[in-house]
Design a protein around this motif. Structure first.
Motif, PDB file in Angstrom:
ATOM      1  N   UNK A 132      82.487   3.138  42.412  1.00  0.00           N
ATOM      2  CA  UNK A 132      83.949   3.192  42.394  1.00  0.00           C
ATOM      3  C   UNK A 132      84.404   4.117  43.519  1.00  0.00           C
ATOM      4  N   UNK A 133      85.153   3.558  44.449  1.00  0.00           N
ATOM      5  CA  UNK A 133      85.578   4.321  45.628  1.00  0.00           C
ATOM      6  C   UNK A 133      87.067   4.159  45.869  1.00  0.00           C
ATOM      7  N   UNK A 166      88.633  -2.025  35.289  1.00  0.00           N
ATOM      8  CA  UNK A 166      87.639  -0.997  34.944  1.00  0.00           C
ATOM      9  C   UNK A 166      87.361  -1.018  33.447  1.00  0.00           C
ATOM     10  N   UNK A 167      88.408  -1.131  32.627  1.00  0.00           N
ATOM     11  CA  UNK A 167      88.233  -1.141  31.172  1.00  0.00           C
ATOM     12  C   UNK A 167      87.420  -2.354  30.732  1.00  0.00           C
ATOM     13  N   UNK A 168      87.653  -3.499  31.350  1.00  0.00           N
ATOM     14  CA  UNK A 168      86.891  -4.701  31.014  1.00  0.00           C
ATOM     15  C   UNK A 168      85.420  -4.534  31.379  1.00  0.00           C
ATOM     16  N   UNK A 201      90.875  10.885  46.992  1.00  0.00           N
ATOM     17  CA  UNK A 201      90.818  11.244  45.577  1.00  0.00           C
ATOM     18  C   UNK A 201      90.940  10.004  44.690  1.00  0.00           C
ATOM     19  N   UNK A 202      90.066   9.908  43.710  1.00  0.00           N
ATOM     20  CA  UNK A 202      90.188   8.869  42.687  1.00  0.00           C
ATOM     21  C   UNK A 202      91.206   9.332  41.643  1.00  0.00           C
ATOM     22  N   UNK A 203      92.204   8.510  41.328  1.00  0.00           N
ATOM     23  CA  UNK A 203      93.193   8.912  40.317  1.00  0.00           C
ATOM     24  C   UNK A 203      92.532   9.217  38.977  1.00  0.00           C
ATOM     25  N   UNK A 204      93.069  10.200  38.282  1.00  0.00           N
ATOM     26  CA  UNK A 204      92.504  10.641  37.009  1.00  0.00           C
ATOM     27  C   UNK A 204      92.425   9.515  35.989  1.00  0.00           C
ATOM     28  N   UNK A 205      93.433   8.628  36.000  1.00  0.00           N
ATOM     29  CA  UNK A 205      93.427   7.574  34.982  1.00  0.00           C
ATOM     30  C   UNK A 205      92.239   6.627  35.135  1.00  0.00           C
ATOM     31  N   UNK A 206      91.737   6.489  36.345  1.00  0.00           N
ATOM     32  CA  UNK A 206      90.570   5.629  36.547  1.00  0.00           C
ATOM     33  C   UNK A 206      89.295   6.287  36.029  1.00  0.00           C
ATOM     34  N   UNK A 207      89.221   7.599  36.124  1.00  0.00           N
ATOM     35  CA  UNK A 207      88.001   8.309  35.756  1.00  0.00           C
ATOM     36  C   UNK A 207      87.975   8.748  34.293  1.00  0.00           C
TER      37      UNK A 207
END
Length: 535
Positions: free
Chosen positions: A35-36, A132-134, A156-162
Motif C-alpha cells: 500500500x503506497x 482495502x476493506x474488501x 503520508x498514508x491517510x490514517x483512515x486507510x491504515x
C-alpha cells in the motif's frame, strides 16, 4: 488496452519476489500487500502557489503514474500457481473536480488511465477505502507492507486507510521490509529503464555541448548583437553571451526544456574559477573572472551585456558544469569542465590537471565489468592521481608511502561515482548496505579514500553508475596537507587558482563490460576545438 511502454507490473512482481527473500518464515506463505501513497502537489509555504510536482520515485517505479494524489494497492498470493491470479495491481487516482478545471489540468478519466498505466484495475480515490476493506475480508491473514510511516521522506498514508489494518488481530502491517526491497530491486535496471536513462543522457549531452558551442561562437565573434540589443529591446537567444555562471545555467536548462525534459535531475552546478573546487556549488550567481580586474574584485558594475572591450578580457579559467535532466523520472548526471578565456583553450596547468582526471576516468571505465568491486575503482583513481602528481612534481617521495598517508584525499575527496536511476544518488540502502560483507581489505590505500563513497558493492549486469573522478584545489581541504612532507608546497601555489576539474559519464554495466550512455565528448582536442569555435 494498455499502451504505455512502462511495464510497472513487472516492477511490482520483482519487488514482491525481493520481499519474499527477506521476510521471516512465518510471513512468507501469507498473502502480501503493498500500500503506497503517491505525492501531492506541493505549495509554497502557506500560500496557494503551486511548486513543481515530481512523483515519488518508489511510487512511480511500481505504477508509472505521475498523477498527484494517487495511491497503489498491490496483492501478491505466493500460493497461487497461476501467474495471472498471483498478482494484482490496483491504482487509485483522483476524480475530476469541476471547480478545479479552470485552474489546473484535470487528472485522466478512468478510461484514459487504463490506456496509460500498466495495472490490473483503476478506481477513484473515493473507492479506495472500501477496496482495502474488501481485501481485508477476503484475505484474512494478509501482510501489508508500506514505506516508513510517519517519515517526512515519503508521502503520508491517510490514517483512515491504515487504522483498520493496524488494529486487526489477524492482519500484519509492517514498514520494515518494503523500502530495502524496493531499493534492491531498483538497483538493477531493465531495458525499459535503460531506454529512459539513454534519453535523459542524450538530451543532457546536447545541452552540455550547446553551452560549449555558445562559448566557442563568442570566441570567434559570431554572436552579433543588432542595434538596440540589450538597450531598446531585450537580447534574443541568438544574441546571448555566456559571461556569468547563471547565463551558462540558463542555456543548459533551456536546451533540455526545449527537448521536452520537464525537470532537472538536481540543481545544476555551474562553477567558474576557484568556485569549481566546491563540490555541490549550486549558487551559480557569479560573473566569470575578468582582466585586468583581479579575481573576486567584481568591479564590472553590471556592464557585461555590452561587447567586450580590448582592455577587458576574460582571464583564463575553468568552467565546471555538473548538470543533467530527467526523462520520465529517470536521471542523467553529467559533468564537463571546459576552458574559458585564453581563446577557448586550456592553459598548460589546466590541461595537465584535466588530462590527469581524464586518465583517471578512462582507466576506471576500462576496468568496469560484473564482479569488480567499486572500492577497487576508487583505489585505482587514487593510485593514478598519486602517480600523476609525482610526474608533475606536486608530490614527492614514495608512491606507496603517499598512498598510505591518505593525502590524496585532500585533492580527490569524494567517491568516484554512485548508483544512478530514478534518483541521482539512487537506492542508497542497496548501494551502501549497513551490513556489508563484500568490502575488500585495502592494504595499499587509506581509509579516507572511502569516507564519501556512495556505492560499495561488486558491480553486476544491469547496474547504472556514474564514473566521476575529480581533482580540486580547495582552501579548506588543503589545510589538512599544508605541513605534509609529500607535497611540493611551492609548486602547489601555482595551481590554487584553478579551482577544480571533474569529468562524469553515466555507465551501464553489461554482461562483459560496460556501455557509456553519455554522448558528449570529453577528449582535450575536441573540447578545445568546440570551446574555441574552431569546429
Amino acid at each position: 488496452m494498455f499502451e504505455s511502454s512502462y511495464y510497472a507490473r513487472l516492477h511490482v512482481q520483482r519487488t514482491f519476489e525481493q520481499l519474499m527473500n527477506v521476510l521471516p518464515l512465518q510471513l512468507k506463505e501469507k498473502p502480501q500487500v503493498i500500500l503506497l501513497a503517491g505525492g501531492r502537489t506541493p505549495f509554497r509555504n502557506d500560500t496557494d502557489r503551486e511548486l513543481p510536482f515530481r512523483q515519488e520515485s518508489n511510487f512511480y517505479y511500481l505504477s508509472g503514474c505521475s498523477v498527484p494524489g494517487s495511491f497503489l494497492l498491490a496483492l501478491y498470493q505466493p500460493e497461487h500457481t497461476n501467474a495471472s491470479t498471483r498478482l494484482s495491481v490496483k491504482l487509485s487516482i483522483p476524480e475530476i473536480q469541476a471547480a478545479d478545471l479552470m485552474w489546473s489540468v484535470p487528472p485522466p478519466t478512468i478510461e484514459e488511465a487504463k490506456q496509460l498505466f500498466d495495472v490490473t484495475d483503476i478506481v477513484h480515490g473515493s473507492e479506495l477505502q472500501s477496496t482495502i476493506e474488501l481485501l481485508l475480508q477476503s484475505h484474512s491473514e494478509a501482510v501489508f507492507h508500506t514505506l516508513p510511516r510517519n517519515s517526512p521522506l515519503f508521502p503520508t498514508l491517510p490514517e483512515e486507510y491504515m487504522a483498520t489494518i493496524v488494529t486487526s488481530e489477524t492482519h500484519t502491517a509492517t514498514d520494515a521490509y518494503l523500502l530495502s526491497s524496493l531499493h534492491n530491486t531498483r538497483l538493477i535496471k531493465d531495458e525499459n529503464e535503460v531506454t529512459m536513462l539513454r534519453r535523459a543522457n542524450d538530451i543532457s549531452s546536447r545541452a552540455h555541448e550547446t553551452v560549449m558551442r555558445v562559448l566557442g561562437n563568442a570566441v570567434q565573434g559570431k554572436i552579433l548583437q543588432a542595434k538596440g540589443a540589450g538597450i531598446d529591446r531585450p537580447l534574443l537567444p541568438g544574441e546571448w553571451l555566456i559571461e556569468k555562471e547563471a547565463e551558462a545555467e540558463a542555456i543548459f536548462v533551456a536546451s533540455c526544456r526545449r527537448e521536452g525534459a520537464v525537470h532537472q535531475a538536481y540543481l545544476p552546478i555551474v562553477a567558474a574559477s576557484r568556485r569549481a573546487a566546491t563540490l555541490h556549488y549550486c549558487c551559480n550567481d557569479r560573473e566569470f573572472t575578468w582582466g585586468p580586474v583581479k579575481p573576486h574584485d567584481h568591479l564590472n558594475h553590471g556592464a557585461l551585456t555590452h561587447g567586450p572591450a580590448p582592455e577587458r578580457q576574460l582571464e583564463p579559467q575553468l568552467l565546471l558544469i555538473d548538470a543533467g535532466c530527467e526523462w520520465d523520472c529517470y536521471s542523467a548526471d553529467i559533468t564537463r569542465t571546459m576552458p574559458v578565456g585564453n581563446g577557448g583553450k586550456f592553459t598548460e596547468k589546466g590541461k595537465q590537471i584535466y588530462s590527469l582526471v581524464l586518465e583517471m576516468q578512462q582507466k576506471s571505465m576500462e576496468t568496469l565489468k560484473p564482479g569488480v568491486h567499486w572500492d577497487t575503482i576508487q583505489l585505482l583513481c587514487h593510485q593514478i592521481l598519486v602517480e600523476g602528481f609525482l610526474d608533475l612534481g606536486l608530490f614527492k617521495g614514495s608512491k606507496d608511502e603517499i598512498l598510505r598517508s591518505g593525502i590524496s584525499s585532500a585533492f580527490f575527496p569524494h567517491g568516484v561515482g554512485h548508483s544512478l536511476g530514478m534518483d541521482v544518488h539512487d537506492v542508497p540502502s542497496a548501494s551502501k548496505p549497513i551490513n556489508n560483507t563484500t568490502i575488500p581489505q585495502d592494504k595499499v590505500g587509506h581509509p579516507s579514500f572511502y569516507t564519501y563513497l556512495r556505492l560499495r558493492l561488486p558491480l553486476a549486469e544491469g547496474m547504472v553508475v556514474t564514473v566521476e573522478p575529480g581533482i580540486y584545489f580547495h582552501e579548506h581541504l588543503l589545510k589538512a596537507v599544508e605541513k605534509s612532507e609529500y607535497v611540493n608546497h611551492t609548486l602547489l601555489e601555482e595551481y590554487r587558482e584553478m579551482g577544480g576539474v571533474r569529468i562524469e559519464d553515466d555507465i551501464l554495466i553489461t554482461s562483459d563490460g560496460y556501455e557509456n550512455l553519455t554522448k558528449v565528448r570529453s577528449d582535450v582536442e575536441w573540447l578545445e576545438s568546440v570551446c574555441s569555435g574552431e569546429i
